[in-house]
Design an enzyme around this catalytic site. Sequence first.
Site, short mmCIF file in Angstrom:
data_model
loop_
_atom_site.label_atom_id
_atom_site.label_comp_id
_atom_site.label_asym_id
_atom_site.label_seq_id
_atom_site.Cartn_x
_atom_site.Cartn_y
_atom_site.Cartn_z
N HIS A 157 -2.12 14.47 -11.16
CA HIS A 157 -2.49 13.08 -11.41
C HIS A 157 -1.52 12.36 -12.33
O HIS A 157 -1.32 11.15 -12.20
CB HIS A 157 -3.92 12.99 -11.95
CG HIS A 157 -4.94 13.29 -10.90
ND1 HIS A 157 -5.25 12.41 -9.89
CD2 HIS A 157 -5.70 14.39 -10.67
CE1 HIS A 157 -6.15 12.93 -9.10
NE2 HIS A 157 -6.45 14.15 -9.55
N ASN A 170 -0.58 13.08 -5.51
CA ASN A 170 -1.57 13.58 -6.48
C ASN A 170 -1.88 15.06 -6.24
O ASN A 170 -1.92 15.85 -7.18
CB ASN A 170 -2.87 12.78 -6.38
CG ASN A 170 -2.88 11.59 -7.31
OD1 ASN A 170 -2.18 11.56 -8.31
ND2 ASN A 170 -3.69 10.61 -6.98
N ASP A 202 0.87 -1.18 0.00
CA ASP A 202 0.00 0.00 0.00
C ASP A 202 0.90 1.23 0.00
O ASP A 202 1.82 1.32 0.82
CB ASP A 202 -0.87 -0.04 1.27
CG ASP A 202 -1.93 1.02 1.28
OD1 ASP A 202 -2.71 1.08 0.33
OD2 ASP A 202 -1.99 1.79 2.27
N ASP A 249 0.09 8.86 -11.47
CA ASP A 249 0.11 7.71 -12.38
C ASP A 249 1.53 7.18 -12.55
O ASP A 249 1.74 5.96 -12.62
CB ASP A 249 -0.45 8.10 -13.75
CG ASP A 249 -1.97 8.26 -13.74
OD1 ASP A 249 -2.61 7.94 -12.72
OD2 ASP A 249 -2.50 8.71 -14.78
N ASP A 256 -4.13 2.61 -4.85
CA ASP A 256 -2.70 2.50 -4.57
C ASP A 256 -2.38 1.22 -3.79
O ASP A 256 -1.44 1.17 -3.01
CB ASP A 256 -2.21 3.74 -3.82
CG ASP A 256 -2.89 3.92 -2.47
OD1 ASP A 256 -3.87 3.21 -2.17
OD2 ASP A 256 -2.42 4.76 -1.68
#
Length: 183
Positions: A76, A71, A63, A80, A106
């Site tokens: 974003h 972000n 995680d 990514d 995530d």
Amino acid sequence: MDLPAIAAAVPAVGWAVHSGLLARRLSTARRDPLTGLHTRAGFTDRAERIIQRSPNAVVVLVDLDDFKAVNDTHGHAAGDAVIASTASRLALWAGRHGIAARLGGDEFAAIVTDPAYTTGPPALVSALHRPVLHGGSLLPVAASAGLCHLADLPEPSLTDALSAADAAMYAAKGHGRRNNAHH
């Protein structure tokens, strides 16, 4: 019937059918479009087969820590890039004796037929914490990992292995030792 009206309606009907098929294909997709990893559905099927054949398998949950901050701060596209890098690092660690998956957001998982085929938990955690180069900047990455050896379970099952790995991951987070993978 009016031929121009029919001709105008055909593309709209075709697009509606295409959109419906695409939506259904994405909902049952076996691969995550961003990372190329297996999705939860694809991972579950393959992991169940590995568990039946490999009593010494290890299951890992990963995680990303504070991913929302990446972000929010960098955008974003940067998020990514971190997701894609995490995916490739986990897949490389799992190697050809295992499979990796993006469970969603995530959160990632992997199963390896035998931990001896990996470089070990410390190497995974180290790889997951390497910064990601994006747009000329190094983005910080932090992740928590939890491991479960099937041999440690009274009855080897994917559900129990994922639960144990999840508990180990959150124990690592809770004790401020997210740099360590726990068994």
